[in-house]
Design a protein around this motif. Sequence first.
Motif, short mmCIF file in Angstrom:
data_model
loop_
_atom_site.label_atom_id
_atom_site.label_comp_id
_atom_site.label_asym_id
_atom_site.label_seq_id
_atom_site.Cartn_x
_atom_site.Cartn_y
_atom_site.Cartn_z
N GLU A 167 0.85 -1.24 0.18
CA GLU A 167 0.08 0.16 -0.12
C GLU A 167 0.75 1.10 -0.03
O GLU A 167 0.64 2.34 -0.61
N ILE A 168 1.89 1.15 0.80
CA ILE A 168 2.61 2.47 0.90
C ILE A 168 3.33 2.65 -0.48
O ILE A 168 3.57 3.92 -0.86
N GLU A 169 3.99 1.75 -1.12
CA GLU A 169 4.64 1.78 -2.28
C GLU A 169 3.88 2.52 -3.42
O GLU A 169 4.30 3.37 -3.96
N ILE A 170 2.53 1.69 -3.55
CA ILE A 170 1.80 2.31 -4.72
C ILE A 170 1.13 3.50 -4.61
O ILE A 170 1.11 4.53 -5.38
N ASN A 442 -12.02 8.91 -15.58
CA ASN A 442 -11.25 8.32 -16.43
C ASN A 442 -9.68 8.10 -16.31
O ASN A 442 -9.25 6.89 -16.55
N ARG A 443 -9.20 9.16 -15.48
CA ARG A 443 -7.94 8.93 -15.05
C ARG A 443 -7.71 7.90 -14.04
O ARG A 443 -6.66 6.92 -14.15
N MET A 444 -8.58 7.84 -13.12
CA MET A 444 -8.58 6.78 -12.05
C MET A 444 -8.73 5.48 -12.70
O MET A 444 -8.08 4.42 -12.20
N LEU A 445 -9.76 5.17 -13.70
CA LEU A 445 -9.86 3.68 -14.19
C LEU A 445 -8.77 3.41 -15.07
O LEU A 445 -8.48 2.46 -15.22
N TRP A 446 -8.00 4.53 -15.78
CA TRP A 446 -6.70 4.06 -16.47
C TRP A 446 -5.70 3.52 -15.56
O TRP A 446 -5.02 2.48 -15.68
N HIS A 447 -5.74 4.22 -14.43
CA HIS A 447 -4.62 3.56 -13.42
C HIS A 447 -5.13 2.31 -12.56
O HIS A 447 -4.27 1.47 -12.34
N PHE A 452 -2.68 -0.60 -11.14
CA PHE A 452 -3.25 -1.16 -9.97
C PHE A 452 -3.34 -2.67 -10.46
O PHE A 452 -4.22 -3.36 -9.90
N LYS A 453 -3.07 -3.06 -11.81
CA LYS A 453 -3.35 -4.34 -12.17
C LYS A 453 -3.07 -5.43 -11.26
O LYS A 453 -1.81 -5.36 -10.69
N GLY A 454 -3.85 -6.24 -10.90
CA GLY A 454 -3.58 -7.21 -9.81
C GLY A 454 -3.91 -6.88 -8.42
O GLY A 454 -3.69 -7.77 -7.45
#
Length: 669
Positions: A167-170, A442-447, A452-454
């Motif tokens: 959590e801290i890293e991402i 839109n930007r959040m869903l891109w990320h 945040f994949k996985g």
Amino acid sequence: MKCRLTCLIGMIFVCAMTMAQTNAYPLLPMPQNYKVTDKSFAMGKVKLSTPVLKSEWEAFIVNAGGELADKAAAEIKVELLPVIDGVKLNPDEAYRLSVSGKLIKIEAVTERGVYWALQTLRQLEKKKGKKSLFAGCEIVDWPAFRIRGFMQDVGRSYISVEELKREIEILSRFKINVFHWHLTENQAWRLESKIFPMLNDSINTVRMPGKYYTLEEARELVDFCKQHQVMLIPEIDMPGHSAAFIRTFRHDMQSPEGMKILKLLIDEVCETFDVPYLHIGTDEVAFTNPDFVPEMVSYVRSKGKKVISWNPGWHYKPGEIDMTHLWSYRGKAQPGIPAIDSKFHYLNHFDTFADLVALYNSRIYNKVEGSDDIAGTILAIWNDRMISKEEDMIVQNGFYPSMLAIAERAWRGGGTEYFDGNGTMLPAEDTETFHEFVDFENRMLWHKEHTFKGYPFAYVKQTDVKWNITDAFPNGGDLSKVFPPEQELKESYEYEGKTYGTRKAIGAGIYLRHVWGTMVPAFYKDPKENHTSYAYTWVYSPKDQEVGLWAEFQNYSRSEMDLAPLQGKWDYKGSRIWINDKEIMPPVWTATHRVKSNEVPLGNENCVVRPPLLVHLNKGWNKVLLKLPIGKFGMDETRLVKWMFTTVFVTPDGEKAVEGLIYSPEKQL
């Protein structure tokens, strides 16, 4: 009229330009000053010049397909300067970033500013084969608030060090700079004590026995935070929330014996944590010793630490505490004492969709930017109720979507209200506020899909989900009573001599009345008990298809011991849902106990932790009707009754919204 039209056209143009830029490069948080240029930087052989973070920059270059070469024509150049021109606030975290054809240049005052510039640069990357292109730009950037953080309550429910690091890293990639570690609670004392090992003994722990952090792990996490420019704030809660202490020592913290023991523990804590602050709690407790708090503050300060304390809690004058941490609607900042705002920022009560709208639009402590007295904000997760899996803690609390919302708000500042205007409701589509949220979404869903994949990230697009919601019909306490919308969908109804209209709402989750009552506005300005409302829409599907359905009518707070619904019922309010006039029944609830307990974990009550219900959509228009009765606003089975609904069609795996659907109460393509 001409002026208003010109302004409107200008506003639409600005929104369109912003969205075009962020769709191409989804910067989050959006920088304070961001200018796109036409010269991109192609990563290849590159010369590196930097006085700080050399290993981080080297890794960045290699990961982007580059190669370090002292005589390369292309260069990444980092400089530390005394000042960055044009920076309004918090210059120690500010940076200037310039990307052109052969040069990436970063200027900052401190190493931290350089680190934030590196995170922005990551988001400007586009892969081209094995190499990367970085979009040409000129950026001058700084944070509006100096504290932008999150809190995990591990005192109640232990979270592994590996998960905390993750959590801290991402989140540091999005310029979150504080991790508040709530280590002690009634349930357990989660920090190892070498001098009093019985404090961590399973016999003195009433939840997740044997789960605590060694002093070595604590030091390791401090170092990990520093590597990611995150300040760790440990909290040793005193004198309340201390049943684990009392079980161990048979002394209240406020007693003379308890204070002697606590000072020895403070010695150990301060020696372990190489950090500037120690949080001492002081909330939700009856003070029996007027000397306790002043003496403990003085003692912690004697160890070289600054002290943070909850408000409401002990009453301080300027100089008697270093920072206060505001909770509940009663928390108030005091002139001369820096404050952290967590008043309406408890993720454990948030739903998946509507509360995110309120959070993103809200000003921090109703201020557009920070000051000496307003330091920033921390989003908190209080798992009073047992949750069996770490992933469920993240998903049910909407952790990552909420953190991205506050990452942008705390960095950029601004906002439109303090949870007291539209609250959880999205405004009309022709407003700037609506377009700003669409852009953020839109930007959040891109990320979500890329960064945040996985990771557990339960959110799908909701700004195209449109409803008509009726005025509420009085049901006289009969939650099964039938009203005209069940026979026919119309924009208004005549019932018992009165007219009941409909109004529009947008979103996958809608509160008719918020969990905190009218303190946070919802769809009804003055909701009443014993009423029934209806929400409906038509959904156009381009083909016959099986899709997933996220649906719920009571988002279960992670701080409550509420009972799961009875089998075959959605909730205790009589909520129902029909698709094409076929009733959709709820899932089989996993929890069957009938005695309320915080130690029985949440099961599949919240829709984001269970597989979506599979439903069929016809090609063309599909009718969706929700029946939303309410009895009392408080009941035995669920203490905090949320008059609300969540309804959205998702892919069968729950990862995305179904593509190509059109939600329109008027059947408009």
